[in-house]
Design a protein around this motif. Structure first.
Motif, PDB file in Angstrom:
ATOM      1  N   ALA A   1      73.843   8.288  43.586  1.00 29.33           N
ATOM      2  CA  ALA A   1      74.815   8.375  42.500  1.00 29.33           C
ATOM      3  C   ALA A   1      76.095   9.041  43.007  1.00 29.33           C
ATOM      4  CB  ALA A   1      74.227   9.179  41.341  1.00 29.33           C
ATOM      5  N   ARG A   2      75.915  10.138  43.701  1.00 27.14           N
ATOM      6  CA  ARG A   2      77.045  10.826  44.320  1.00 27.14           C
ATOM      7  C   ARG A   2      76.524  11.331  45.658  1.00 27.14           C
ATOM      8  NH1 ARG A   2      80.720  13.629  40.723  1.00 27.14           N
ATOM      9  NH2 ARG A   2      81.380  14.727  42.584  1.00 27.14           N
ATOM     10  N   SER A   3      77.424  11.950  46.416  1.00 31.17           N
ATOM     11  CA  SER A   3      76.930  12.547  47.650  1.00 31.17           C
ATOM     12  C   SER A   3      75.841  13.538  47.297  1.00 31.17           C
ATOM     13  CB  SER A   3      78.060  13.326  48.332  1.00 31.17           C
ATOM     14  OG  SER A   3      79.074  12.451  48.682  1.00 31.17           O
ATOM     15  N   ASN A   4      74.773  13.471  48.025  1.00 32.36           N
ATOM     16  CA  ASN A   4      73.668  14.405  47.842  1.00 32.36           C
ATOM     17  C   ASN A   4      72.965  14.310  46.505  1.00 32.36           C
ATOM     18  OD1 ASN A   4      74.133  15.451  50.399  1.00 32.36           O
ATOM     19  ND2 ASN A   4      75.576  16.960  49.614  1.00 32.36           N
ATOM     20  N   ILE A   5      73.224  13.261  45.752  1.00 39.79           N
ATOM     21  CA  ILE A   5      72.472  13.077  44.509  1.00 39.79           C
ATOM     22  C   ILE A   5      71.934  11.650  44.465  1.00 39.79           C
ATOM     23  CG2 ILE A   5      72.542  13.114  42.002  1.00 39.79           C
ATOM     24  CD1 ILE A   5      74.832  15.009  42.139  1.00 39.79           C
ATOM     25  N   TRP A   6      70.637  11.554  44.332  1.00 38.81           N
ATOM     26  CA  TRP A   6      70.009  10.235  44.234  1.00 38.81           C
ATOM     27  C   TRP A   6      69.263  10.140  42.908  1.00 38.81           C
ATOM     28  CZ3 TRP A   6      70.783  12.950  48.610  1.00 38.81           C
ATOM     29  CH2 TRP A   6      71.285  12.281  49.734  1.00 38.81           C
ATOM     30  N   VAL A   7      69.009   8.928  42.487  1.00 40.50           N
ATOM     31  CA  VAL A   7      68.235   8.725  41.263  1.00 40.50           C
ATOM     32  C   VAL A   7      67.194   7.662  41.564  1.00 40.50           C
ATOM     33  CG1 VAL A   7      68.327   8.222  38.794  1.00 40.50           C
ATOM     34  CG2 VAL A   7      70.343   9.120  39.950  1.00 40.50           C
ATOM     35  N   ALA A   8      65.982   7.876  41.090  1.00 42.88           N
ATOM     36  CA  ALA A   8      64.923   6.901  41.344  1.00 42.88           C
ATOM     37  C   ALA A   8      64.055   6.773  40.115  1.00 42.88           C
ATOM     38  CB  ALA A   8      64.077   7.346  42.543  1.00 42.88           C
ATOM     39  N   GLY A   9      63.283   5.698  40.078  1.00 40.09           N
ATOM     40  CA  GLY A   9      62.313   5.523  39.011  1.00 40.09           C
ATOM     41  C   GLY A   9      62.900   4.837  37.787  1.00 40.09           C
ATOM     42  N   ASP A  10      62.312   5.135  36.629  1.00 40.80           N
ATOM     43  CA  ASP A  10      62.721   4.478  35.391  1.00 40.80           C
ATOM     44  C   ASP A  10      64.179   4.743  35.041  1.00 40.80           C
ATOM     45  OD1 ASP A  10      59.583   4.938  33.503  1.00 40.80           O
ATOM     46  OD2 ASP A  10      60.100   3.689  35.220  1.00 40.80           O
ATOM     47  N   ALA A  11      64.676   5.874  35.479  1.00 45.38           N
ATOM     48  CA  ALA A  11      66.024   6.274  35.064  1.00 45.38           C
ATOM     49  C   ALA A  11      67.128   5.674  35.912  1.00 45.38           C
ATOM     50  CB  ALA A  11      66.143   7.798  35.106  1.00 45.38           C
TER      51      ALA A  11
END
Lengths: 791, 153
Positions: free
Chosen positions: A601-611
């Motif tokens: 999503a941003r540097s050093n931020i990831w999102v996984a799964g249902d969201a």
């Protein structure tokens, strides 16, 4: 002299001309009066200074002077250039020195002040020196005293607490356990490295001893005093030279043990760093100094190199991936739930088929082959305690339960929990999943109805429903998708034993109406009915009320259903509560956080799964709510968090069992609105989910799939992995036309989704076909690849 | 005899076994063995071990992950005649560690069950050679540890 001469030479013609004129006029006059032609010569010697009249002279003088002056100027300019340049450079270097000097000086002064105040106050401010390496200037920040005391410390130039210096070189993480301060200050966490020291931010930070330069990922935050404290992992790279001289000064001047940070309460300290400093001699572990030292460990660290928000499947998969790739990684999972990470599919499938009466307690289920396992991914002994996460050798995964992350500060790389505590991170994963949707009519229906409604997702929902199924007479499932159908089938199977009426209602024409083509959806609905479920199709709920001790569901077409309990399985609302505070984009089409193909999503931020609404290179932007996707995306996010930079490539699959006799696996975009091509044969008794699990020895289909994948040679598509046939079971009824088969979902003539209907262990082939993304003329030929007639 | 019908936008084909006997003429794209995006099995193209392989379950990431990695790496790169014979020490460390977590690494009858369980957890690994040091463990043991954690994969 010579200039004049050269000038004169140039001007001679002019002079001559003018003198000629003058002479001629003079000559005429002379000749008028005197006849002496011999004396009048035409050419005039240029050397004769006095060529013409007085006017000439003046003219010549003026011009000559101007030229002379110009010449002199040019000469001096050219020769003076070099000198000016040197001077300028000298000026600049002088200025730099001047800057460096004053800072240690004030530091020294302030440090005294800090020391004083430290002595005075009982509750110490914690001074944290965060040294940052910035060019030539050391940037020091100091924690601010707490609101209660210490006004003095709050000077603009941060004072430094020397001892806190992390030594540039080693980082023995072995710190004495942080002292716990009752006094813990309000949270503040320090903005890690980069920014201008938040002067006011309190921060009582113990100096983190940081593994000096290199590894951000392995930064070992120092132990924290208390939850509120966040240590700055930031510390990381103090410039050795700047640090040491500065520290030295401070040290020598300080002379007192206390000045070091100490914070009374927090105490933590870093005996480590001080010993590392070159001059450490004088500096005793400051920590030891004054103030009551509470030996208790903090409940959880103030800093986590890897912070995973959410404790579900994606989070656990990421934790595992990080640990596999980054040896010694310290991973902190923060979850709202009270449970350790567990898998959801059994909650609507296997757990209901269990014969064990204590299943709601143990949450263990027996697979068809008799093997038992828990829904928890790992038993509690797998995890380390959050309080020891920072110090345990070789790192580990810690789970912090019953904590909700309410605010995310991306610029400061930290999150805030509901109790006010803050945790800073280096890399963060958001795997917050979602919350079950509810029907508006139920929301408005009043307390009595809501008490009798289950929004099914978690373990507690399973327990509640299981209890309800045993105690009540009638349960209604609203929703005809995966969850609704599975629950209806599971409850239906118990219906005869428990004397339970099970009703399922949904607006579509048949079960899985949005997933399966109509003919299969109808077939499936018949199967569900055979499981003992009363299925109401084309059912739109108009009103729900509680009357006569029963929940009354009134449908738009007039039908009324009276039941004791409602299970709402009408979709999932992705949890994007942090989007606002974090400034993350939310997708308007699919919901969820919008991330790129690498789940970032941003540097050093990831999102996984249902969201996560992510970009699938093959299939486009989508958001997937399946178990295997959570595993695959969680694993990918974990890989990317450890530097892999891989996009979403391995296509996840999903499966569903509608009772032990009907099951299918699917992959890709399986949307019934797409044109489909189905290739079927007849099913035998061997082609059921039960048979498959018995043969492969696993209870969860994705498990058998992944184990098979490990062995499948890449590209060996034609060689479908065939499971050796077991003893033939009694033949099933042959009435169904759609016993076994493969259904292709097409988008612009390209296969984007495949359903394997009662055909198992063929997922690698299906995955390959979708990966290719080719236009196949004859899908029957493609279907041949699956060997559907064989086991 | 296969036949085909159309229901709206959906086409349905019924095929018999004979219909599918002829090999398929569907063309598949050649797989690139060096595709950087592709998930690899236990062994990466460059010969290293893929610790993140789902087939390993949680062996490389659990509390004894470090010991497991050391032991398995030693075995993998071993060039001795009896493969892995110089790795006894590592395997012993691993086993000691695993004994501390019986819940995670259930010990079967053979004391070396867990040891080879780790190495053999890549059940489908075609090149899996038996360790000379450990007796081949029953697959039950392997799958127990495997399924527990592989289920998450």
């Amino acid at each position: 002299m010579f200039n004049c001469r050269t000038a004169w030479n140039k001007l001679a013609p002019l002079a001559r001309a003018s003198s000629t004129v003058c002479r001629q006029s003079g000559k005429r006059e002379v000749s008028r009066h005197v006849r002496r032609p011999l004396f009048a010569r035409r050419a005039q010697m240029s050397s004769r200074a006095t060529g013409g009249g007085g006017e000439d002279k003046f003219y010549v003088l003026l011009v000559g002077a101007a030229c002379a002056a110009g010449g002199v100027y040019v000469y001096y300019t050219v020769s003076g250039d070099k000198a000016r340049y040197d001077e300028r450079l000298a000026q600049i270097s002088r200025r730099q020195h001047r800057q460096a000097e004053p800072s240690p000086a004030p530091t020294q002064a302030q440090q005294e002040v800090a020391a004083d105040t430290a002595l005075e106050s009982t509750k110490e401010p914690t001074a944290v020196a965060v040294l940052e390496h910035r060019g030539t200037e050391p940037n020091q920040e100091v924690p601010e005293a707490e609101p209660s005391q210490e006004a003095p410390v709050s000077e603009p130039p941060p004072t430094e607490a020397p001892v806190s210096e992390p030594p540039p070189t080693e980082a023995p993480v072995s710190e004495p356990p942080p002292t716990e301060a009752p006094v813990s200050e309000p949270p503040p966490t320090e903005a890690p490295v980069s920014d201008p020291p938040p002067t006011e931010a309190p921060v009582s930070e113990p100096p983190p001893t940081e593994a000096p330069a290199p590894e951000p990922s392995i930064t070992e935050p120092t132990v924290e005093g208390d939850s509120p404290k966040a240590s700055e992992a930031v510390l990381k790279m103090p410039s050795p030279e700047a640090a040491e001289p500065a520290a030295a000064e401070v040290l020598t001047s300080a002379g007192r043990p206390e000045d070091v940070q100490l914070t009374e309460g927090t105490g933590v300290v870093s005996a480590g760093p001080s010993s590392l400093l070159g001059e450490s001699a004088s500096e005793p572990a400051p920590v030891s100094a004054p103030g009551p030292v509470d030996p208790a460990l903090p409940e959880f660290p103030g800093h986590a190199p890897y912070l995973l928000i959410g404790g579900g499947t994606a989070s656990f998969a990421a934790a595992r991936s990080i640990r596999a790739r980054d040896p010694g990684a310290r991973v902190l999972i923060v979850t709202e739930e009270a449970d350790l990470p567990y898998m959801r599919p059994p909650l609507s499938k296997e757990l209901w088929f269990s014969d064990d009466p204590s299943v709601t307690e143990t949450l263990r289920f027996k697979q068809w082959n008799g093997k038992e396992r828990s829904i928890y991914f790992q038993p509690p002994s797998f995890y380390v305690s959050p309080s020891t996460l920072e110090t345990v050798e070789n790192g580990g995964v810690a789970v912090l339960t019953n904590r909700k992350v309410v605010h995310m500060d991306v610029r400061g790389s930290r999150v805030k929990l509901s109790d006010g505590a803050e945790i800073s991170y280096d890399k963060c994963l958001i795997a917050t999943g979602g919350v079950p949707r509810n029907l508006q009519v139920i929301e408005r229906a009043g307390e009595e109805v809501k008490r009798r409604t289950t929004l099914f997702r978690k373990i507690e929902d399973f327990r509640a429903l299981e209890k309800a199924s045993r105690e009540l007479k009638s349960v209604t499932v609203i929703g005809g998708g995966f969850l609704g159908s599975e629950l209806a089938c599971a409850l239906g199977r118990r219906s005869t034993d428990l004397g339970l009426e099970v009703v399922q209602m949904f607006p579509e024409k048949g079960n899985m109406g949005k997933v399966l083509p109509e003919y299969l959806s109808n077939w499936t609905t018949e199967k569900v009915k055979k499981e003992g479920v009363t299925v109401l199709t084309d059912a739109v709920v108009k009103r729900v009320s509680f009357e006569d001790d029963k929940v009354q569901i009134k449908l738009k077409d007039g039908r009324v259903v009276k039941t004791d309990h409602i299970v709402a399985a009408v979709g999932l609302e992705p949890n994007v509560a942090l989007a606002r505070s974090a400034g993350l984009e939310v997708d308007s089409d699919f919901g969820g956080y919008r991330v790129n193909a690498e789940l970032q999503a941003r540097s050093n931020i990831w999102v996984a799964g249902d969201a996560a609404c992510f970009y699938d290179i093959k299939l486009g932007r989508r958001r997937v709510e399946h178990h295997d996707h959570a595993v695959v995306s969680g694993r990918l996010a974990g890989e990317n968090m450890t530097g892999a930079h891989k996009p979403y490539w391995h296509q996840s699959m999903f499966w569903s069992d509608l009772g032990p006799d009907v099951g299918y696996e699917a992959i890709g975009i399986v949307d019934s609105s797409l044109p489909t091509v189905g290739v079927f044969t007849k099913a035998t008794a061997k082609d059921t989910p039960r048979a498959v699990t018995e043969l492969s020895g696993t209870g969860i289909r994705s498990e058998s799939e992944t184990e098979a994948v490990a062995g499948v040679v890449a590209g060996a598509v034609a060689g479908a992995v065939s499971v050796s046939a077991g003893a033939p079971a009694p033949p099933t009824q042959q009435e169904e036309n759609y016993g076994k088969g493969v259904i292709f979902y097409l988008r612009d003539k390209v296969v984007v989704g495949i359903v394997l209907w009662n055909v198992f262990n063929r997922m690698p082939i299906a995955r390959k076909i979708i990966k290719d993304g080719e236009e196949h003329v004859d899908l029957n030929e493609v279907a041949k690849l699956f060997n559907i007639h064989e086991d | 005899m296969s036949y085909c019908k159309q229901e709206g936008k959906d086409r349905i084909i019924f095929v018999t076994k004979e219909d599918h006997e002829a090999p398929s003429n569907a063309e598949l794209v050649e797989d690139d063995p060096n595709d950087p995006y592709e998930d690899h099995g236990l062994i990466l193209p460059n010969g290293d071990i893929n610790w993140n392989c789902p087939c390993l379950g949680g062996m490389a990431s659990g509390p004894c992950g470090q010991q497991f990695k050391e032991a398995f790496s030693c075995f993998h790169y071993s060039t001795e005649e009896v493969k892995g014979s110089e790795c006894i020490e590592h395997f012993r460390n691993m086993q000691e560690c695993m004994q501390k977590y019986p819940e995670l690494y259930p010990q079967e009858d053979e004391s070396d069950g867990a040891t080879s369980g780790g190495a053999d957890t890549a059940p489908a690994e075609p090149t899996g050679t038996d360790e000379a040091s450990a007796p081949t463990s029953p697959t039950g043991d392997v799958t127990t540890t495997g399924t527990e954690s592989a289920a998450a994969s």
